[in-house]
Write a protein that holds these residues in place. Sequence first.
Motif, PDB file in Angstrom:
ATOM      1  N   MET A  33      48.403  35.135  47.209  1.00  0.00           N
ATOM      2  CA  MET A  33      47.011  35.407  46.882  1.00  0.00           C
ATOM      3  C   MET A  33      46.899  36.236  45.612  1.00  0.00           C
ATOM      4  N   THR A  34      47.791  37.208  45.475  1.00  0.00           N
ATOM      5  CA  THR A  34      47.782  38.045  44.269  1.00  0.00           C
ATOM      6  C   THR A  34      48.132  37.211  43.042  1.00  0.00           C
ATOM      7  N   ASP A  35      49.120  36.339  43.186  1.00  0.00           N
ATOM      8  CA  ASP A  35      49.500  35.452  42.078  1.00  0.00           C
ATOM      9  C   ASP A  35      48.328  34.579  41.638  1.00  0.00           C
ATOM     10  N   THR A  36      47.657  33.970  42.626  1.00  0.00           N
ATOM     11  CA  THR A  36      46.562  33.072  42.271  1.00  0.00           C
ATOM     12  C   THR A  36      45.404  33.833  41.631  1.00  0.00           C
ATOM     13  N   MET A  37      45.145  35.048  42.112  1.00  0.00           N
ATOM     14  CA  MET A  37      44.066  35.839  41.529  1.00  0.00           C
ATOM     15  C   MET A  37      44.395  36.268  40.100  1.00  0.00           C
ATOM     16  N   MET A  38      45.649  36.749  39.903  1.00  0.00           N
ATOM     17  CA  MET A  38      46.045  37.214  38.574  1.00  0.00           C
ATOM     18  C   MET A  38      46.106  36.051  37.585  1.00  0.00           C
ATOM     19  N   LEU A  39      46.745  34.947  38.003  1.00  0.00           N
ATOM     20  CA  LEU A  39      46.842  33.793  37.108  1.00  0.00           C
ATOM     21  C   LEU A  39      45.493  33.116  36.935  1.00  0.00           C
ATOM     22  N   GLY A  40      44.647  33.198  37.969  1.00  0.00           N
ATOM     23  CA  GLY A  40      43.320  32.611  37.881  1.00  0.00           C
ATOM     24  C   GLY A  40      42.470  33.247  36.797  1.00  0.00           C
ATOM     25  N   SER A  41      42.797  34.493  36.443  1.00  0.00           N
ATOM     26  CA  SER A  41      42.046  35.167  35.377  1.00  0.00           C
ATOM     27  C   SER A  41      42.312  34.525  34.009  1.00  0.00           C
ATOM     28  N   PHE A  42      43.378  33.717  33.909  1.00  0.00           N
ATOM     29  CA  PHE A  42      43.684  33.002  32.669  1.00  0.00           C
ATOM     30  C   PHE A  42      43.050  31.612  32.643  1.00  0.00           C
ATOM     31  N   GLY A  43      42.389  31.218  33.760  1.00  0.00           N
ATOM     32  CA  GLY A  43      41.700  29.935  33.795  1.00  0.00           C
ATOM     33  C   GLY A  43      42.368  28.916  34.703  1.00  0.00           C
ATOM     34  N   GLU A  44      41.670  27.783  34.888  1.00  0.00           N
ATOM     35  CA  GLU A  44      42.146  26.737  35.795  1.00  0.00           C
ATOM     36  C   GLU A  44      43.457  26.112  35.346  1.00  0.00           C
ATOM     37  N   ILE A  45      43.704  26.011  34.042  1.00  0.00           N
ATOM     38  CA  ILE A  45      44.928  25.356  33.551  1.00  0.00           C
ATOM     39  C   ILE A  45      46.170  26.129  33.970  1.00  0.00           C
ATOM     40  N   THR A  46      46.149  27.444  33.754  1.00  0.00           N
ATOM     41  CA  THR A  46      47.294  28.275  34.133  1.00  0.00           C
ATOM     42  C   THR A  46      47.504  28.279  35.638  1.00  0.00           C
ATOM     43  N   LEU A  47      46.416  28.419  36.388  1.00  0.00           N
ATOM     44  CA  LEU A  47      46.512  28.419  37.847  1.00  0.00           C
ATOM     45  C   LEU A  47      47.041  27.081  38.356  1.00  0.00           C
ATOM     46  N   ILE A 333      37.194  29.229  62.599  1.00  0.00           N
ATOM     47  CA  ILE A 333      35.967  30.042  62.553  1.00  0.00           C
ATOM     48  C   ILE A 333      36.019  31.032  61.396  1.00  0.00           C
ATOM     49  N   VAL A 334      37.181  31.657  61.206  1.00  0.00           N
ATOM     50  CA  VAL A 334      37.337  32.637  60.126  1.00  0.00           C
ATOM     51  C   VAL A 334      37.200  31.968  58.760  1.00  0.00           C
ATOM     52  N   ILE A 335      37.859  30.829  58.573  1.00  0.00           N
ATOM     53  CA  ILE A 335      37.790  30.117  57.289  1.00  0.00           C
ATOM     54  C   ILE A 335      36.350  29.723  56.956  1.00  0.00           C
ATOM     55  N   PHE A 336      35.654  29.168  57.933  1.00  0.00           N
ATOM     56  CA  PHE A 336      34.276  28.724  57.698  1.00  0.00           C
ATOM     57  C   PHE A 336      33.351  29.906  57.409  1.00  0.00           C
ATOM     58  N   SER A 337      33.571  31.024  58.083  1.00  0.00           N
ATOM     59  CA  SER A 337      32.675  32.179  57.959  1.00  0.00           C
ATOM     60  C   SER A 337      32.879  32.951  56.665  1.00  0.00           C
ATOM     61  N   LEU A 338      34.119  32.993  56.167  1.00  0.00           N
ATOM     62  CA  LEU A 338      34.430  33.860  55.026  1.00  0.00           C
ATOM     63  C   LEU A 338      34.608  33.119  53.705  1.00  0.00           C
ATOM     64  N   LYS A 339      34.320  31.814  53.681  1.00  0.00           N
ATOM     65  CA  LYS A 339      34.636  31.029  52.477  1.00  0.00           C
ATOM     66  C   LYS A 339      33.916  31.542  51.230  1.00  0.00           C
ATOM     67  N   TYR A 340      32.657  31.922  51.350  1.00  0.00           N
ATOM     68  CA  TYR A 340      31.914  32.379  50.170  1.00  0.00           C
ATOM     69  C   TYR A 340      32.459  33.705  49.643  1.00  0.00           C
ATOM     70  N   ILE A 341      32.785  34.609  50.557  1.00  0.00           N
ATOM     71  CA  ILE A 341      33.306  35.921  50.161  1.00  0.00           C
ATOM     72  C   ILE A 341      34.637  35.769  49.441  1.00  0.00           C
ATOM     73  N   VAL A 342      35.528  34.944  49.991  1.00  0.00           N
ATOM     74  CA  VAL A 342      36.867  34.772  49.426  1.00  0.00           C
ATOM     75  C   VAL A 342      36.809  34.115  48.055  1.00  0.00           C
ATOM     76  N   ILE A 343      36.094  33.020  47.949  1.00  0.00           N
ATOM     77  CA  ILE A 343      36.072  32.247  46.697  1.00  0.00           C
ATOM     78  C   ILE A 343      35.450  33.038  45.552  1.00  0.00           C
ATOM     79  N   ASP A 344      34.494  33.925  45.866  1.00  0.00           N
ATOM     80  CA  ASP A 344      33.852  34.728  44.825  1.00  0.00           C
ATOM     81  C   ASP A 344      34.801  35.736  44.189  1.00  0.00           C
ATOM     82  N   PHE A 345      35.962  35.973  44.805  1.00  0.00           N
ATOM     83  CA  PHE A 345      36.953  36.871  44.221  1.00  0.00           C
ATOM     84  C   PHE A 345      37.628  36.257  42.992  1.00  0.00           C
ATOM     85  N   TYR A 346      37.595  34.933  42.891  1.00  0.00           N
ATOM     86  CA  TYR A 346      38.337  34.233  41.851  1.00  0.00           C
ATOM     87  C   TYR A 346      37.489  33.991  40.602  1.00  0.00           C
TER      88      TYR A 346
END
Length: 464
Positions: A33-47, A333-346
């Motif tokens: 998760m940390t890798d995807t968040m850090m690399l995600g800051s460089f854009g979709e291509i890097t991720l 249930i957890v995935i469906f309930s928290l999807k908006y919160i999680v995705i907004d981190f990226y």
Amino acid sequence: MSIFVKEKSFYKDVLKISIPIAMQGLINVGVSMTDTMMLGSFGEITLSAASLANQFCFIFLIINFGLGGGAGVLSGQFWGKKDINSINKVLSILIRASIVFAIIFLSLSQFIPDKIMSIYTSELPVSNQGVMYLKIISLSFIFQGISTTVNILFRTVGSVKVALFASLTSFGFNIFLNWVLIFGKLGAPELGIQGAAIATLIARIIEFTVIVTYLFKIDKKLNFKLKYLLTLDKELLKSYIKIGGPVLVSDLILALGLNMVSVIMGRMGSDMVAANSISAVVLQFTNVFLMGVSNASGVITGNTIGKGDYESAYKRAVTFLAMAIILGSCSGIVIFSLKYIVIDFYNISDYTKSIAYQLMNSTSVLVVFMSVATLLTKGVLRAGGDTKFLMIADVLFLWIISIPLGYVAGIVLELPPGIVLIVLKSDEILKGIWCVFRLFSKKWIRDIDYKEKDNKDLKACISN
């Protein structure tokens, strides 16, 4: 027969094994998760580049799971018989096999990384970054292979805390080095995707050092010595090939199939790949305890059969199935309930976010079937020695149904991503249902003794 066994000691054993493994899984997911968040800051291509390059690494990892899974079937039952000498012989075979595959995958990654990446994507910027990542990360294969396989065998004898400690240690270094090398902190150059690969390489070397030190210097259960690596029990090797061969073939074909799924997604564009990498991390996060219970089911089932208590093995297997359904439902249930919160981190585009929402909606339903399939194929049925049946199950639904239909849905018809994911994962639904019928048939229970020429079906030994 009651669904849940009434043995307090059983549930204590499940928790004793599953909690450290779940915590280790949580640590590994934290790294991803940390890798995807850090690399995600460089854009979709890097991720996307890192995600697709890791698909090739995933094949190697799955091979090691296959090697370790076959060895685990033997060692789990040997531990029930208290045959320590045979366990050490199995471990020696396991380590040597892992090194051979590590050298093969390392060579491919170093000499033809561009051809490997071209399989997953036709986007040159994604491919170029993936090549840089793959050439560095592949240097960790030998270390990762030995650590992974030794840890799998440790679990079958109840030594689960060492893997947790090793993961916790490497996790700290990985996160810190990611921050330093990806973003160029503390005077280091900003290396981006290469920094992530270097950080992972160092972390895996550290994890390897902890595992090997424990194996040779601290462990008292096995007392493994270097001499075991210099000798070979041919009869045990034959038994390992007979039992472990289908496991390895099954896991390898499964890994190749899952890579084909990634290829299909890669051809759908970097947005789809980036969204799926986020959804996959969330799935791993919610499933960490299921993975712990799945591993516990394999250990306990193997040990119980090794002791000759086949009736208890069956009753406990039914309880494990119920646990998988409950845990899978909770994950959904957890995935469906928290999807908006999680995705907004990226830090990704709105279009990629919309795809991620669709994928997580589909995943929240699929996860129940995936939980059942995982626990039965990688835990209970495998520990029972039913490896040939599982090889057929893995191959049949994935290659005959999921991949062809997934290609049509995603590439030809260009259906919505959420529907494409369900089609691509339809094998999990079918496999889960099929394996439930296999569980209740009792044909999966087999006692393994490599000193005997034939292993007989023990269904008759279980009271109906």
